[in-house]
Design a protein around this motif. Structure first.
Motif, PDB file in Angstrom:
ATOM      1  N   PHE A 120       3.540 -62.924  18.797  1.00  0.00           N
ATOM      2  CA  PHE A 120       4.216 -63.961  19.583  1.00  0.00           C
ATOM      3  C   PHE A 120       4.894 -64.981  18.663  1.00  0.00           C
ATOM      4  O   PHE A 120       6.032 -65.399  18.900  1.00  0.00           O
ATOM      5  N   THR A 121       4.219 -65.347  17.571  1.00  0.00           N
ATOM      6  CA  THR A 121       4.780 -66.322  16.630  1.00  0.00           C
ATOM      7  C   THR A 121       5.980 -65.745  15.891  1.00  0.00           C
ATOM      8  O   THR A 121       7.004 -66.432  15.704  1.00  0.00           O
ATOM      9  N   LEU A 122       5.891 -64.491  15.473  1.00  0.00           N
ATOM     10  CA  LEU A 122       7.043 -63.850  14.832  1.00  0.00           C
ATOM     11  C   LEU A 122       8.242 -63.812  15.764  1.00  0.00           C
ATOM     12  O   LEU A 122       9.389 -63.970  15.324  1.00  0.00           O
ATOM     13  N   ARG A 123       7.982 -63.613  17.053  1.00  0.00           N
ATOM     14  CA  ARG A 123       9.077 -63.549  18.024  1.00  0.00           C
ATOM     15  C   ARG A 123       9.674 -64.922  18.305  1.00  0.00           C
ATOM     16  O   ARG A 123      10.898 -65.068  18.453  1.00  0.00           O
ATOM     17  N   MET A 124       8.836 -65.944  18.349  1.00  0.00           N
ATOM     18  CA  MET A 124       9.284 -67.272  18.759  1.00  0.00           C
ATOM     19  C   MET A 124       9.808 -68.118  17.601  1.00  0.00           C
ATOM     20  O   MET A 124      10.839 -68.785  17.740  1.00  0.00           O
ATOM     21  N   ASN A 156      -7.050 -52.169  29.461  1.00  0.00           N
ATOM     22  CA  ASN A 156      -6.976 -53.366  30.310  1.00  0.00           C
ATOM     23  C   ASN A 156      -5.860 -54.258  29.779  1.00  0.00           C
ATOM     24  O   ASN A 156      -4.865 -53.749  29.249  1.00  0.00           O
ATOM     25  N   ASN A 157      -6.028 -55.576  29.882  1.00  0.00           N
ATOM     26  CA  ASN A 157      -4.970 -56.492  29.436  1.00  0.00           C
ATOM     27  C   ASN A 157      -4.656 -56.354  27.947  1.00  0.00           C
ATOM     28  O   ASN A 157      -3.605 -56.821  27.500  1.00  0.00           O
ATOM     29  N   TRP A 158      -5.545 -55.735  27.183  1.00  0.00           N
ATOM     30  CA  TRP A 158      -5.270 -55.527  25.760  1.00  0.00           C
ATOM     31  C   TRP A 158      -3.945 -54.808  25.537  1.00  0.00           C
ATOM     32  O   TRP A 158      -3.327 -54.972  24.478  1.00  0.00           O
ATOM     33  N   LYS A 159      -3.514 -53.991  26.456  1.00  0.00           N
ATOM     34  CA  LYS A 159      -2.277 -53.241  26.258  1.00  0.00           C
ATOM     35  C   LYS A 159      -1.083 -54.172  26.037  1.00  0.00           C
ATOM     36  O   LYS A 159      -0.107 -53.797  25.379  1.00  0.00           O
ATOM     37  N   PHE A 160      -1.171 -55.387  26.583  1.00  0.00           N
ATOM     38  CA  PHE A 160      -0.104 -56.351  26.333  1.00  0.00           C
ATOM     39  C   PHE A 160      -0.074 -56.780  24.867  1.00  0.00           C
ATOM     40  O   PHE A 160       0.963 -57.237  24.375  1.00  0.00           O
ATOM     41  N   PHE A 161      -1.189 -56.669  24.159  1.00  0.00           N
ATOM     42  CA  PHE A 161      -1.224 -57.154  22.785  1.00  0.00           C
ATOM     43  C   PHE A 161      -0.305 -56.321  21.892  1.00  0.00           C
ATOM     44  O   PHE A 161       0.354 -56.850  21.002  1.00  0.00           O
ATOM     45  N   ARG A 162      -0.280 -55.016  22.120  1.00  0.00           N
ATOM     46  CA  ARG A 162       0.646 -54.194  21.328  1.00  0.00           C
ATOM     47  C   ARG A 162       2.087 -54.531  21.681  1.00  0.00           C
ATOM     48  O   ARG A 162       2.969 -54.534  20.805  1.00  0.00           O
ATOM     49  N   ILE A 163       2.342 -54.835  22.937  1.00  0.00           N
ATOM     50  CA  ILE A 163       3.703 -55.180  23.348  1.00  0.00           C
ATOM     51  C   ILE A 163       4.144 -56.472  22.672  1.00  0.00           C
ATOM     52  O   ILE A 163       5.293 -56.591  22.206  1.00  0.00           O
ATOM     53  N   LEU A 164       3.241 -57.461  22.581  1.00  0.00           N
ATOM     54  CA  LEU A 164       3.597 -58.718  21.919  1.00  0.00           C
ATOM     55  C   LEU A 164       3.819 -58.509  20.422  1.00  0.00           C
ATOM     56  O   LEU A 164       4.739 -59.108  19.829  1.00  0.00           O
ATOM     57  N   VAL A 165       3.001 -57.679  19.796  1.00  0.00           N
ATOM     58  CA  VAL A 165       3.235 -57.344  18.392  1.00  0.00           C
ATOM     59  C   VAL A 165       4.598 -56.671  18.237  1.00  0.00           C
ATOM     60  O   VAL A 165       5.377 -57.001  17.329  1.00  0.00           O
ATOM     61  N   ASP A 166       4.913 -55.756  19.140  1.00  0.00           N
ATOM     62  CA  ASP A 166       6.188 -55.051  19.064  1.00  0.00           C
ATOM     63  C   ASP A 166       7.366 -56.017  19.219  1.00  0.00           C
ATOM     64  O   ASP A 166       8.403 -55.867  18.538  1.00  0.00           O
ATOM     65  N   GLY A 168       7.416 -59.089  18.299  1.00  0.00           N
ATOM     66  CA  GLY A 168       7.540 -59.805  17.038  1.00  0.00           C
ATOM     67  C   GLY A 168       8.187 -58.960  15.957  1.00  0.00           C
ATOM     68  O   GLY A 168       9.072 -59.431  15.226  1.00  0.00           O
ATOM     69  N   LEU A 169       7.745 -57.714  15.835  1.00  0.00           N
ATOM     70  CA  LEU A 169       8.331 -56.823  14.827  1.00  0.00           C
ATOM     71  C   LEU A 169       9.818 -56.623  15.070  1.00  0.00           C
ATOM     72  O   LEU A 169      10.625 -56.627  14.128  1.00  0.00           O
ATOM     73  N   GLU A 170      10.185 -56.444  16.309  1.00  0.00           N
ATOM     74  CA  GLU A 170      11.593 -56.261  16.637  1.00  0.00           C
ATOM     75  C   GLU A 170      12.410 -57.490  16.245  1.00  0.00           C
ATOM     76  O   GLU A 170      13.507 -57.376  15.698  1.00  0.00           O
ATOM     77  N   ARG A 171      11.853 -58.674  16.492  1.00  0.00           N
ATOM     78  CA  ARG A 171      12.578 -59.917  16.189  1.00  0.00           C
ATOM     79  C   ARG A 171      12.864 -60.064  14.702  1.00  0.00           C
ATOM     80  O   ARG A 171      13.932 -60.574  14.311  1.00  0.00           O
ATOM     81  N   VAL A 172      11.928 -59.609  13.842  1.00  0.00           N
ATOM     82  CA  VAL A 172      12.130 -59.801  12.404  1.00  0.00           C
ATOM     83  C   VAL A 172      12.722 -58.550  11.742  1.00  0.00           C
ATOM     84  O   VAL A 172      12.776 -58.465  10.508  1.00  0.00           O
ATOM     85  N   VAL A 174      11.851 -55.234  11.839  1.00  0.00           N
ATOM     86  CA  VAL A 174      11.017 -54.127  11.356  1.00  0.00           C
ATOM     87  C   VAL A 174      11.177 -52.946  12.297  1.00  0.00           C
ATOM     88  O   VAL A 174      11.061 -53.081  13.522  1.00  0.00           O
ATOM     89  N   ASP A 175      11.412 -51.767  11.743  1.00  0.00           N
ATOM     90  CA  ASP A 175      11.589 -50.567  12.557  1.00  0.00           C
ATOM     91  C   ASP A 175      10.229 -49.971  12.914  1.00  0.00           C
ATOM     92  O   ASP A 175       9.308 -49.942  12.086  1.00  0.00           O
ATOM     93  N   PHE A 176      10.085 -49.499  14.163  1.00  0.00           N
ATOM     94  CA  PHE A 176       8.827 -48.884  14.602  1.00  0.00           C
ATOM     95  C   PHE A 176       9.129 -47.983  15.797  1.00  0.00           C
ATOM     96  O   PHE A 176      10.224 -48.020  16.370  1.00  0.00           O
ATOM     97  N   ASP A 177       8.141 -47.209  16.198  1.00  0.00           N
ATOM     98  CA  ASP A 177       8.301 -46.253  17.294  1.00  0.00           C
ATOM     99  C   ASP A 177       8.120 -46.981  18.625  1.00  0.00           C
ATOM    100  O   ASP A 177       7.006 -47.325  19.011  1.00  0.00           O
ATOM    101  N   ARG A 178       9.198 -47.188  19.354  1.00  0.00           N
ATOM    102  CA  ARG A 178       9.144 -47.950  20.598  1.00  0.00           C
ATOM    103  C   ARG A 178       8.599 -47.162  21.795  1.00  0.00           C
ATOM    104  O   ARG A 178       8.384 -47.728  22.859  1.00  0.00           O
TER     105      ARG A 178
END
Length: 615
Positions: A120-124, A156-166, A168-172, A174-178
């Motif tokens: 979230f911080t990397l994105r914001m 459960n709600n943890w699945k959102f955590f990978r989305i938030l990391v993704d 952030g990575l996209e914002r800076v 970094v290439d990854f498997d979407r």
């Protein structure tokens, strides 16, 4: 006194009326953490107590969770003096050659939870923690985050955590498997029930994780997603529906319904209102949304929620490990800083410009079919009659999910002696014992239904004992009718609401056949026996200390008595009011045959239990 537990609360004395007051509150909550940052700033250790995960992960939790408040504050233009701590800490924590390395993730791990705040911080605000770093540090961060997102997150709600990391990575860059991002978004949609309600995974419960996790992260996604994203539109529409229901989990004084797990996150419960503002979703008029948000923070400012150094404690209304979960480390309470998300908005946003408006709850009971609750608003309190939900995996799961009634002002109590039947609190519960030492209470339901503003459940405390329970609202009273079938004699204890106990036994208590009362300067709690054939004795039980979530010492009125083998009907009237408020005449026992006909005709299975839990 050298220590005042109320003024130790960093929110104490703050009027919490303006955006500036909220900024002051954030600094007040963060600054007590400064002495506990490690030398390399990658860890924050606040206590010697432990969670089920390793000590390093607990230290990472203490480090990362304040970012939920600090990051939106910076995004909204706020001045924060310690970004070097976080920048250095992230770089060192993800550097495998640094002594404060956070450790390599090789399976589902608590670090996945905490990396969401960093994503979230990397994105914001990448300019605060990413842009100034050298290339090697950036490579380490990218490698660390890409590695952990390869492993399965909890269902459960943890699945959102990978989305938030993704995000952030996209914002800076970094290439990854979407495809992994899209997969989890699809799976999260599978938890949606309708009418704005989710469940937090494939489980038989619906709790505060719906507003402060499922909707909270969904609204962040809504704000930060690309234009035209269909899921963002769906999240916006669901949150608007949900707000109209979840407002009834708050009282007119700002208190939230004490129900379920993870209550040590405290004012994270109010994060939903701030997330609506962040995502520009005017689900209610801005004045009402702001009123819910501000009142909630003010409510918390009046409770001793911090230790003497101003660090938030594990607990709810006061420091209390009894009520905690096994996953609560000393850093866990700082998810409360999710409430500060609207600091990302400028002062000219309609949320901040609005004048607070009081809630308009009305006087009629409010049925909520998905969690299986009927909400009753009182002055400074909301009472929830509950069909009962299920959590076999958490400590005190029965107390947190399966009581007959929950409250914002009086919360609930947890039992601390499983072999102390005579000492039990049993507020909002019916306890049964066949040896006067051990006991059983409702832990789950075989059937749970709602019909209008009434609830029905069938539950089995033993395999050979069946209890059918009807719950009926009646103004400031509510009625409980239990039909019990047992092959042997049982002893029963049924509790009303627990209220704060004064020093020097200054409270007024009354105990007699069929009636018990506990009355203080501020509250009046009573329980009356309406059973047609069995007469129970009243008792004002002085509960064991630190069992109630709101106050450390309580009294709870109870009814006690034996029932024979066969079928017995117990009927109970319960009320609690603030002193000076008359609860009115005791309601009469309803006709069971009429209740049965009502549920045969109109009964709907409660969504919260309408699932076979995965093993």
């Amino acid at each position: 006194m050298t220590y005042d537990p109320n003024t130790a609360n960093p929110l104490s004395g703050n009027p919490l009326k303006t955006r500036g007051d909220i900024e002051t509150a954030l600094h007040g909550l963060f600054n007590p953490l400064l002495p506990f940052f490690s030398e390399g700033h990658a860890r924050v250790r606040l206590s010697g107590s432990a969670a089920h995960f390793d000590r390093i992960a607990a230290d990472v939790e203490g480090f990362a969770r304040p970012l939920w408040g600090v990051t939106p504050y910076a995004a909204g233009g706020g001045s924060f003096d310690y970004w070097d701590y976080f920048r250095e800490g992230i770089a060192n924590g993800m550097d495998p050659d640094h002594p404060e390395f956070w450790g390599t993730v090789e399976r589902t791990d608590q670090r996945m939870v905490e990396m969401a705040a960093i994503g979230f911080t990397l994105r914001m605000v990448p300019e605060k923690v990413w842009d100034p770093l050298p290339g090697k540090a950036k490579d380490n961060i990218a490698t660390y985050l890409k590695n952990l997102r390869r492993f399965p997150y909890a269902d459960n709600n943890w699945k959102f955590f990978r989305i938030l990391v993704d995000m952030g990575l996209e914002r800076v860059g970094v290439d990854f498997d979407r495809t992994l991002t899209e997969q989890y978004l699809e799976e999260l949609d599978g938890f949606y029930l309708g009418d704005g309600w989710y469940r937090d995974g494939n489980v038989r419960r619906i709790d505060h994780y719906i507003p402060f996790a499922m909707h909270f992260y969904g609204l962040i996604y809504t704000k930060l997603a690309a234009p035209g994203d269909a899921r963002a539109d769906a999240y916006r529409e669901r949150a608007a529906l949900f707000a109209k229901d979840i407002q009834h989990w708050f009282d007119d004084d700002g208190g939230a319904l004490a129900f379920g797990r993870s209550l040590t996150y405290r004012f994270a419960c109010g994060g939903f209102w701030g997330a609506l503002a962040f995502a520009d979703v005017e689900a209610l008029p801005w004045a009402e949304i702001k009123g819910h948000f501000m009142r909630h923070l003010r409510w918390w400012s009046r409770h001793p929620i911090a230790d003497r150094d101003g660090v938030l404690s594990v607990g709810y209304g006061y420091p209390n490990l009894f009520m905690s979960e096994s996953y609560n480390s000393a850093g866990s309470p700082y998810w409360a800083l999710k409430a500060f998300l609207p600091l990302a908005l400028g002062a000219d946003h309609p949320f901040w410009q609005a004048e607070e408006a009081p809630p308009d709850f009305g006087s009629a009971p409010v049925p909520l079919k998905h969690p299986g609750m009927v909400m009753n608003h009182q002055k400074g309190n909301v009472v929830a009659l509950s069909s009962g939900q299920q959590n076999h995996h958490m400590r005190h799961g029965a107390e947190k999910y399966a009581k007959f009634v929950y409250s914002s002002r009086y919360a609930f109590s947890v039992e601390v002696d499983e072999r102390g039947y005579r000492r039990g609190t049993f507020d909002g519960m019916l306890a049964l014992s066949d040896d006067m030492r051990h006991y059983r209470v409702r832990e789950d339901n075989e059937i749970a239904q709602i019909a209008g503003d009434k609830l029905f459940a069938c539950w089995k405390p033993w395999e050979d004992v069946t209890v059918e329970t009807w719950l009926v609202p009646a103004g400031d009273w509510h009625l409980r009718i239990h039909r019990i079938e047992t092959p042997r004699r049982l002893h029963t204890t049924e509790g009303g609401f627990a209220i704060a106990r004064a020093d020097l036994d200054a409270d007024f208590c009354q105990e007699e056949a069929g009636f018990a009362l506990a009355q203080s300067d501020t509250d009046r709690s009573q329980i009356r026996d309406l059973s047609p054939k069995v007469r129970r004795e009243g008792r004002a039980q002085k509960a064991l200390p630190n069992t109630n979530l709101i106050v450390a010492k309580t009294i709870v009125p109870q009814l006690l008595g034996e029932i024979p083998a066969g079928t017995t009907v117990l009927a109970t009237a319960v009320s609690v009011t603030q002193e000076g408020i008359d609860p009115g005449n005791v309601p009469i026992m309803p006709d069971i045959a009429e209740l049965e006909m009502l549920f045969q005709r109109d009964g709907v299975t409660v969504s919260a239990i309408d699932i076979a839990e995965r093993t």
